[in-house]
Design a protein around this motif. Structure first.
Motif, PDB file in Angstrom:
ATOM      1  N   ASN A  44       0.793  -1.338   0.068  1.00  0.00           N
ATOM      2  CA  ASN A  44       0.135   0.005  -0.199  1.00  0.00           C
ATOM      3  C   ASN A  44       0.976   1.436  -0.061  1.00  0.00           C
ATOM      4  OD1 ASN A  44      -2.492  -1.367  -0.123  1.00  0.00           O
ATOM      5  ND2 ASN A  44      -2.805  -1.025   2.319  1.00  0.00           N
ATOM      6  N   ALA A  48       0.937   4.081  -2.825  1.00  0.00           N
ATOM      7  CA  ALA A  48       0.700   5.397  -2.381  1.00  0.00           C
ATOM      8  C   ALA A  48       1.794   6.406  -3.134  1.00  0.00           C
ATOM      9  CB  ALA A  48       0.661   5.601  -0.956  1.00  0.00           C
ATOM     10  N   ASP A  86       5.164   6.414   5.020  1.00  0.00           N
ATOM     11  CA  ASP A  86       5.362   6.619   3.536  1.00  0.00           C
ATOM     12  C   ASP A  86       5.309   8.101   3.403  1.00  0.00           C
ATOM     13  OD1 ASP A  86       2.704   7.193   2.228  1.00  0.00           O
ATOM     14  OD2 ASP A  86       2.352   5.217   3.058  1.00  0.00           O
ATOM     15  N   MET A  91      -4.031  10.373   2.167  1.00  0.00           N
ATOM     16  CA  MET A  91      -5.695  10.444   2.131  1.00  0.00           C
ATOM     17  C   MET A  91      -6.292  11.645   2.567  1.00  0.00           C
ATOM     18  SD  MET A  91      -6.778   6.468   2.642  1.00  0.00           S
ATOM     19  CE  MET A  91      -5.395   6.018   3.746  1.00  0.00           C
ATOM     20  N   ASN A  99     -11.952   4.397   1.447  1.00  0.00           N
ATOM     21  CA  ASN A  99     -10.888   3.344   1.469  1.00  0.00           C
ATOM     22  C   ASN A  99     -10.702   2.115   2.684  1.00  0.00           C
ATOM     23  OD1 ASN A  99     -10.322   4.291  -0.995  1.00  0.00           O
ATOM     24  ND2 ASN A  99      -8.782   5.616  -0.330  1.00  0.00           N
ATOM     25  N   GLY A 130      -7.826  -7.447  -2.556  1.00  0.00           N
ATOM     26  CA  GLY A 130      -7.930  -6.155  -2.237  1.00  0.00           C
ATOM     27  C   GLY A 130      -8.222  -5.958  -0.795  1.00  0.00           C
ATOM     28  N   GLY A 132      -6.216  -6.059   1.922  1.00  0.00           N
ATOM     29  CA  GLY A 132      -4.873  -6.109   2.631  1.00  0.00           C
ATOM     30  C   GLY A 132      -4.566  -5.194   3.811  1.00  0.00           C
ATOM     31  N   PHE A 133      -5.127  -4.099   3.543  1.00  0.00           N
ATOM     32  CA  PHE A 133      -5.162  -3.089   4.843  1.00  0.00           C
ATOM     33  C   PHE A 133      -5.585  -3.812   6.179  1.00  0.00           C
ATOM     34  CE2 PHE A 133      -6.738  -0.103   7.836  1.00  0.00           C
ATOM     35  CZ  PHE A 133      -5.600   0.550   8.025  1.00  0.00           C
ATOM     36  N   THR A 179       1.486   9.076   4.830  1.00  0.00           N
ATOM     37  CA  THR A 179       0.646   8.146   5.682  1.00  0.00           C
ATOM     38  C   THR A 179       1.628   7.588   6.812  1.00  0.00           C
ATOM     39  OG1 THR A 179      -1.026   7.535   3.991  1.00  0.00           O
ATOM     40  CG2 THR A 179      -1.208   6.373   5.931  1.00  0.00           C
TER      41      THR A 179
HETATM   42  P1  ADP Z   1      -5.835  -2.275  -1.912  1.00  0.00           P
HETATM   43  O1  ADP Z   1      -4.503  -2.248  -1.667  1.00  0.00           O
HETATM   44  O2  ADP Z   1      -5.764  -3.808  -2.952  1.00  0.00           O
HETATM   45  O3  ADP Z   1      -6.788  -1.610  -2.668  1.00  0.00           O
HETATM   46  P2  ADP Z   1      -6.001  -2.405   0.817  1.00  0.00           P
HETATM   47  O4  ADP Z   1      -7.204  -3.070   1.736  1.00  0.00           O
HETATM   48  O5  ADP Z   1      -4.509  -2.849   0.899  1.00  0.00           O
HETATM   49  O6  ADP Z   1      -6.662  -2.909  -0.822  1.00  0.00           O
HETATM   50  O7  ADP Z   1      -5.968  -0.882   0.855  1.00  0.00           O
HETATM   51  C1  ADP Z   1      -7.477  -0.282   0.549  1.00  0.00           C
HETATM   52  C2  ADP Z   1      -7.222   1.131  -0.010  1.00  0.00           C
HETATM   53  O8  ADP Z   1      -6.638   2.043   1.277  1.00  0.00           O
HETATM   54  C3  ADP Z   1      -6.134   1.255  -1.044  1.00  0.00           C
HETATM   55  O9  ADP Z   1      -6.516   1.056  -2.079  1.00  0.00           O
HETATM   56  C4  ADP Z   1      -5.855   2.953  -0.853  1.00  0.00           C
HETATM   57  O10 ADP Z   1      -6.576   3.585  -1.396  1.00  0.00           O
HETATM   58  C5  ADP Z   1      -5.941   3.151   0.641  1.00  0.00           C
HETATM   59  N1  ADP Z   1      -4.657   3.148   1.373  1.00  0.00           N
HETATM   60  C6  ADP Z   1      -4.026   2.002   1.975  1.00  0.00           C
HETATM   61  N2  ADP Z   1      -2.898   2.248   2.588  1.00  0.00           N
HETATM   62  C7  ADP Z   1      -2.777   3.524   1.880  1.00  0.00           C
HETATM   63  C8  ADP Z   1      -1.511   4.288   2.186  1.00  0.00           C
HETATM   64  N3  ADP Z   1      -0.404   4.170   2.880  1.00  0.00           N
HETATM   65  N4  ADP Z   1      -1.709   5.634   1.520  1.00  0.00           N
HETATM   66  C9  ADP Z   1      -2.541   6.091   0.734  1.00  0.00           C
HETATM   67  N5  ADP Z   1      -3.733   5.197   0.719  1.00  0.00           N
HETATM   68  C10 ADP Z   1      -3.683   4.098   1.249  1.00  0.00           C
END
Ligand code: ADP
Ligand code: MG
Length: 639
Positions: A44, A48, A86, A91, A99, A130, A132-133, A179
């Motif tokens: 992620n 970003a 990072d 966001m 997100n 998708g 992962g977060f 972030t």
């Molecule tokens: P994916 O990466 O497959 O879209 P994730 O669950 O990993 O799914 O992340 C969800 C969303 O959260 C990302 O698409 C992004 O828009 C946002 N996001 C997550 N981490 C970051 C980050 N470090 N900086 C900016 N946006 C982030």
């Protein structure tokens, strides 16, 4: 008049139902392979950074005083917090909610549906859907995320959650863009504070992330407590991304070993960057030794897939056909989504295009090796030749290339030496139309076969097809370079101009032996279907040949060995009109067509034809008895 700034109270919000389900699973059900949370968060962060870099292309001033991109990891052992930051795109409040908040993306629902209860599989799905977060909640009981959007006037936002169904939002202080994550590790996840562990995980999953990932630690001199040092963990740029000419053979060998855990050296490699409608890099290695499980049906195989330098999976078998399953290497695509799943791969048009290109590149690599380094090619052929031959089964692509790669022993080679079809064609006799081969159990059986006699006499080369799979190969391999492939032990042999004399002789002999042949055919009807005069033999009295479309003796043997039902098929007995046994037998018959000894002679002749080609006879004891009878007679007459 301005109102004095009062810090806004945190605003509590609920996760959407599916996200709640997902979090519940992450926290309570997934135990194995938790380390992947770090891969997901780095991925992620890397995304970003990619986005920030992209937005700054048209407006470089956006980056202000911080033009260099970086991902940082810091372990705060005192507080059991892992920090990951990072300086990517960040966001806005609205983006945060969208997100990682109230709205579930389409993958969330699918992920929840796909869960199987099998820990390993389920965890591997995280990267594919998708979501992962949220995997951070496998290791954290609280996560605080502070983020500032690039190029926006909005204040930074602080997002906080314990993964329990809700999160809070409030404004925050943050200097630069990007972030920051504060991961409060659970008691059973403290190992992720360990420097060695973190470095290992990062190297394993993110070595080829294109932005620097720094491990931050306090300086150890003890004097300046606030000074920190940064160690970049992914210093090596991916080898396949470097210019072709910059990579030395030594580096290729090292990388091959790193990739395959094979301590041998690759025989050859092919490194290609493709730019056009699709953009991708392929790096292919040809191993020098077959793995022990090369023929196991479900053995993992295939290339490693990267998308935009981010590692996606090993053993991506969709990238090459099964008959090239020995190839190793890397594909790095710019066009696939990062969260590409195995299911998607199977039907994906980009993957299919890359598969076609990687296939052509592999075949070209082999052909070049064959031309330029025949000794190495021989090594390859011994190890993997049988696998290449699978390419002729149920496959109509690249057949010309595959044909040129084939190698066989022949009547012109020694044991363990090979000839290609192209070599054969170059050395064909004047007047020879077809390419001749004999299938047999092994070289010795082929060499001893009576079917070869005329070929030997005329100096015509015969290929020895002594690998069981060859029987299947020749079902698709019917011609090469406009010349038919002909089985030397099947059908009515026609050597064209080369056997003019034999043909003439055959016609003359037909009349002479007509009655004997009829009697022989009738008395041996259980074993053979026809008797005719041969053009194949020089030294032997007779041989058995299969009809063009019948199985043939070797195929029957192979099928029987694998316990398969084999349709009864009788063969044709060809007799040699110039052989003394046949001539005397004819005289014996003409003197007395009712001679009671004739059937024994017939039986022995057919059995000998079987023995000579390496086949089994039906009743060895009876054969020995008959032959002994003849021998006793001879000795009596001599004595
Ligand atoms: P994916 O990466 O497959 O879209 P994730 O669950 O990993 O799914 O992340 C969800 C969303 O959260 C990302 O698409 C992004 O828009 C946002 N996001 C997550 N981490 C970051 C980050 N470090 N900086 C900016 N946006 C982030
Ligand atoms: Mg992600």
């Amino acid at each position: 008049m301005t109102t004095p700034a009062t810090p806004a109270a945190p605003e509590k919000m609920e996760f959407q139902t599916e996200v709640k389900q997902l979090l519940n699973l992450m926290i309570h059900s997934l135990y194995s392979n938790k380390e992947i949370f770090l891969r997901e968060l780095i991925s992620n962060a890397s995304d970003a950074v990619d986005k920030a870099r992209f937005e700054a292309i048209t407006n470089p001033s956006l980056l202000g005083g911080e033009p260099a991109f970086k991902i940082r990891i810091e372990a705060d052992k005192e507080n059991s917090i892992l920090r990951l930051s990072d300086n990517g795109v960040g966001m806005t409040r609205e983006e945060l909610i969208r997100n990682i908040g109230t709205i579930a993306n389409s993958g969330t629902k699918k992920f929840v549906e796909q869960l199987s209860g099998d820990q390993k599989k389920d965890v591997s799905l995280i990267g594919q859907f998708g979501v992962g977060f949220y995997s951070v909640f496998m290791v954290a009981d609280k996560v605080v995320l502070t983020t500032k959007r690039l190029g926006s006037d909005e204040p930074a936002m602080r997002w906080e959650s314990a993964g329990d169904g809700s999160f809070t939002l409030q404004e925050a202080d943050k200097a630069g863009r990007g972030t920051e994550l504060e991961i409060h590790l659970k008691d059973d996840a403290k190992q992720f504070l360990d420097e060695w562990q973190i470095k290992n995980i990062v190297r394993k999953y993110s070595e080829y992330v294109s932005h620097p990932i720094a491990f931050v630690s306090k300086k150890e001199d003890g004097q300046s407590e606030n000074e920190v040092q940064e160690e970049i963990l992914n210093t090596r740029p991916p080898l396949w991304r470097r210019a072709k000419g910059e990579v030395t053979p030594e580096q290729h060998k090292e990388f091959y070993q790193h990739l395959t855990h094979d301590d041998g050296e690759p025989l050859a490699w092919s490194h290609n960057k493709v730019e056009g409608a699709l953009e991708y890099t392929t790096l292919l290695y040809l191993p020098s030794k077959a793995p022990y499980d090369l023929y196991y049906p479900d053995r993992p195989h295939g290339l490693s897939l990267y998308v935009k330098r981010v590692f996606i999976m090993n053993d991506c078998k969709e990238l090459l056909p099964p008959y090239l399953r020995f190839m190793r290497g890397v594909v790095d695509s710019e066009d696939l989504p990062l969260n590409v799943s195995r299911e998607i791969l199977q039907k994906n048009a980009v993957i299919q295009k890359i598969n076609q290109a990687a296939t052509r590149k592999s075949l070209a690599l082999l052909e070049t090796l064959a031309k330029e380094e025949p000794e190495k090619y021989k090594t390859f052929w011994k190890e993997f030749g049988s696998v290449i031959k699978e390419g002729f089964h149920m496959n109509w692509e690249n057949l010309d290339e595959l044909k040129r790669l084939l190698r066989f022993e022949s009547s012109k080679t020694g044991a363990g030496e090979y000839r290609g079809l192209q070599d054969y064609v170059v050395d064909m006799k004047e007047g020879q139309k077809d390419i001749y081969y004999l299938t047999a159990e092994n070289r010795r059986a082929a060499e001893g076969s009576p079917h070869l006699e005329v070929f030997r006499k005329k100096g015509v080369e015969v290929l020895y097809l002594v690998d069981p799979i060859d029987e299947w190969v020749v079902q698709s391999l019917t011609e090469f370079d406009g010349k038919k492939l002909v089985n030397a032990a099947k059908g009515d042999l026609d050597l064209g101009d080369l056997s003019k004399e034999e043909k003439k002789h055959q016609d003359e002999a037909k009349g002479q032996y007509e009655k004997l042949m009829k009697d022989l055919g009738e008395k041996m009807a259980e074993t053979i279907k026809e008797v005719r005069v041969t053009t194949r033999l020089a030294e032997s009295p007779c041989c058995l040949v299969a009809d063009e479309h019948d199985l043939g003796a070797n195929m029957e043997r192979i099928l029987k060995m694998s316990n398969q039902k084999v349709p009864e098929s009788k063969r044709i007995l060809e007799i040699n009109p110039d052989h003394p046994i046949i001539q005397r037998l004819n005289a014996l018959y003409e003197a007395d067509p009712a001679n009671p000894g004739l059937p024994d002679w017939y039986g022995v002749l057919v059995d000998q034809a079987l023995l000579a080609e390496g086949s089994e006879i039906r009743n060895p004891a009876e054969y020995v008895k008959k032959v002994n009878g003849f021998l006793a007679n001879v000795l009596e007459n001599r004595g």
